[in-house]
Design a protein around this motif. Structure first.
Motif, PDB file in Angstrom:
ATOM      1  N   SER A  23       0.939  -1.054  -0.010  1.00  0.00           N
ATOM      2  CA  SER A  23       0.002  -0.063  -0.030  1.00  0.00           C
ATOM      3  C   SER A  23       0.928   1.132  -0.008  1.00  0.00           C
ATOM      4  O   SER A  23       1.934   1.321   0.580  1.00  0.00           O
ATOM      5  N   ASP A  25       1.554   5.483   0.790  1.00  0.00           N
ATOM      6  CA  ASP A  25       1.652   6.242   2.188  1.00  0.00           C
ATOM      7  C   ASP A  25       0.031   6.465   2.472  1.00  0.00           C
ATOM      8  O   ASP A  25      -0.420   6.879   3.677  1.00  0.00           O
ATOM      9  N   ASP A  26      -0.761   6.819   1.387  1.00  0.00           N
ATOM     10  CA  ASP A  26      -2.390   7.481   1.682  1.00  0.00           C
ATOM     11  C   ASP A  26      -3.354   6.233   1.777  1.00  0.00           C
ATOM     12  O   ASP A  26      -4.503   6.559   1.944  1.00  0.00           O
ATOM     13  N   GLY A  27      -2.598   4.734   2.111  1.00  0.00           N
ATOM     14  CA  GLY A  27      -3.404   3.778   2.058  1.00  0.00           C
ATOM     15  C   GLY A  27      -4.040   2.870   0.832  1.00  0.00           C
ATOM     16  O   GLY A  27      -4.549   1.857   0.966  1.00  0.00           O
ATOM     17  N   SER A  28      -3.768   3.439  -0.358  1.00  0.00           N
ATOM     18  CA  SER A  28      -4.341   2.990  -1.462  1.00  0.00           C
ATOM     19  C   SER A  28      -3.635   1.699  -1.876  1.00  0.00           C
ATOM     20  O   SER A  28      -2.277   1.598  -1.549  1.00  0.00           O
TER      21      SER A  28
END
Length: 74
Positions: A23, A25-28
């Motif tokens: 993933s 850094d933004d969680g995507s």
């Protein structure tokens, strides 16, 4: 036998699969490289839709650990 040229049908779309490899850094989801796994062929006559032909079924697909891309053939 005739001398007429027979045209081979070509797929309308290519089908590729990318594994989720982590993933961002933004969680995507972060995807790995796409691998071609099949094609979509137009149906003949006045039938709508297409026929999906898979040459390979990634095991990650059954575990929801990747995505499929369907891209038109140019």
């Amino acid at each position: 036998m005739t001398n007429e040229k027979q045209t081979k049908a070509k797929p309308s779309h290519r089908v590729s699969f990318s594994r989720i490899i982590g993933s961002n850094d933004d969680g995507s989801d972060k995807l790995g490289p796409a691998r071609e796994i099949g094609a979509v062929w137009e149906r003949k006559g006045d039938k709508k839709g297409g026929i999906l032909q898979l040459d390979h079924i990634p095991v990650e697909l059954t575990r929801h650990e990747g995505v499929i891309f369907v891209v038109p053939v140019e």
